[in-house]
Scaffold this active site. Structure first.
Site, PDB file in Angstrom:
ATOM      1  NE  ARG A  17      -2.210  -1.457   3.516  1.00  0.00           N
ATOM      2  CZ  ARG A  17      -2.640  -1.304   4.752  1.00  0.00           C
ATOM      3  NH1 ARG A  17      -3.786  -0.709   4.987  1.00  0.00           N
ATOM      4  NH2 ARG A  17      -1.918  -1.732   5.770  1.00  0.00           N
ATOM      5  CG  ASN A  35      -4.070  -4.834   3.846  1.00  0.00           C
ATOM      6  OD1 ASN A  35      -3.636  -4.765   2.698  1.00  0.00           O
ATOM      7  ND2 ASN A  35      -3.332  -4.581   4.906  1.00  0.00           N
TER       8      ASN A  35
END
Length: 463
Positions: A17, A35
């Site tokens: 990320r 997630n």
């Protein structure tokens, strides 16, 4: 344009990320990533089509096992829900949760606006040939009233189809922000909550940037100005990184228009005498300014909440157009050129001043003269612009040029004509439209004539 994605493979606990955000920042696009419990990463990204293609290339690297997919509806929340959860978290001092919800709200709102803007651009008259209505009752009618309603129906049909057919139509199915939420977004009040939340999370730079963003829509006579300036001074003393950012004039306005990136680079090139780069960045800034302004104005379109009666429909439309026009005028402040904590709402004039000088330094006399000519027309009281034009005219012969070759830039002239028209519409509306409680006393015939004039762009401005 908006894309949704789901990434499979080893993407959790490997800083995926972080690197995705870095790639997005470098490309100038916004969005979110998250997630999932099944070990994947989902997200959405919004931005220009060419930049999103580059972003897709980043995601498509084999190591990530990229899968292009629609994000499941149950993983998403509406803007009103995000505001409620963010505000409740803030009220109970859960600042991390407040930030998560407020940040997601802002991203969702921008992405929804991106979809709205693209559909309005697609359906702008006369770009709706593919939704032309084949209605016998409208044939051979050339009076302004029927033509206007025919165009309105065609445009509405186009918008409905665009919203339904868009791959991310779910954005339009969400409830629109209610009045208090919309006000918090439009007034940047949400950044007031964010700056306090960031401070409590010990993120001084984001707190200062949020305070700076909050101030960008306000003037010194605003009651909230002194309090927020006090907060900025506090952050300056409490965080070394904020003190450094203020000294180097590097605070970030989170709502700054995209073109400002090139504008700032153009100013920096000018200050370092790199006039070739100055021209490149300022030309890009001017082009993107027009695009950003059109996008801002496309979001101003609103339909009246109700039509009390058909007899008063023209009155409602007139008031609707008045509200839309005031929103368009407000876009000028939102699109203000900004660099080194200084804002200038006369963006085309500001850019042209730089361009005419940089073109001159690069020996592009005709382009510099045309920039000066344009400035002299749109800013007749600007003495510097008038002197620059006279100078260019005096050196034309030396460069085998004539006054007949001096042509104002049509893109700037068209923009200025539009701003004049908006001002004229505003003045006309303020003179002719009464308060809602007075509507019953208004004759519908004059208002019909007025609204046709309001909708006719060419009749109001002559340049």
């Amino acid at each position: 344009m908006i894309i949704s994605f789901e990434v499979h493979g080893k993407v959790q606990r490997v800083f995926f990320r972080k690197y995705t955000k870095k790639a997005a920042d470098e490309l100038g696009i916004c969005g979110w990533v998250e997630n999932t419990k099944k070990g994947t990463v989902i997200g959405e990204a919004s931005g220009p089509e060419d930049k999103l293609k580059e972003f897709e290339n980043f995601l498509s690297r084999k190591v990530f096992g990229y899968v292009y997919a629609q994000v499941p509806q149950h993983l998403l929340r509406g803007i009103n829900e995000l505001w409620t959860e963010g505000y409740e978290a803030y009220s109970r001092n859960d600042y991390a949760e407040a930030v998560r919800n407020f940040e997601r709200l802002l991203i969702s709102y921008r992405m929804q606006n991106n979809l709205l803007s693209s559909c309005h651009h697609k359906c702008h008259i006369p770009n709706v040939e593919f939704t032309k209505l084949q209605l016998a009752s409208f044939e051979d009618l050339d009076d302004g009233e029927h033509v206007f309603f025919k165009n309105l129906l065609e445009q509405s049909t186009c918008l409905k189809d665009c919203f339904l057919e868009h791959p991310f139509a779910r954005l339009m199915k969400e409830k629109k922000p209610n009045y208090s939420v919309q006000k918090a977004i439009d007034s940047y009040e949400i950044y007031n909550y964010l700056q306090i939340s960031y401070h409590n999370l010990k993120d001084g730079l984001k707190a200062a940037n949020s305070a700076y963003t909050f101030l960008s829509l306000r003037s010194k006579d605003d009651p909230a100005w002194d309090d927020m300036m006090h907060n900025l001074e506090f952050y300056k003393g409490a965080y070394r990184v904020v003190d450094q950012a203020i000294k180097e004039e590097k605070l970030v306005n989170y709502e700054s228009a995209m073109y400002n990136k090139h504008y700032k680079q153009g100013v920096e090139s000018y200050e370092t005498n790199d006039y070739k780069a100055c021209i490149e960045h300022m030309e890009k800034a001017l082009l993107e300014f027009f695009e950003d302004s059109n996008e801002c104005e496309s979001l101003c379109f609103k339909m009246p909440r109700d039509f009390d009666s058909l007899q008063e429909s023209w009155t409602h439309l007139a008031h609707m157009e008045m509200e839309v026009n005031e929103c368009r005028i407000a876009c000028r402040n939102k699109m203000a050129a900004e660099v080194w904590s200084k804002r200038n709402a006369d963006t085309p004039q500001e850019i042209l001043h730089y361009l005419q000088f940089c073109y001159f330094q690069e020996k592009h006399i005709l382009k510099g003269a045309n920039a000066a000519k344009t400035l002299s027309l749109i800013a007749p009281t600007d003495q510097t612009a008038q002197r620059n034009l006279k100078y260019y005219e005096s050196v034309l012969d030396e460069h085998s040029l004539s006054k007949s070759q001096l042509l104002p830039r049509q893109d700037v002239i068209n923009y200025v004509k539009k701003t004049y028209q908006n001002d004229n519409l505003s003045n006309l509306a303020n003179r002719t439209l009464l308060r809602r409680e007075d509507l019953a006393e208004i004759s519908t015939e004059p208002l019909r004539d007025q609204i046709i004039r309001l909708m006719s762009e060419e009749k109001l401005v002559k340049v």
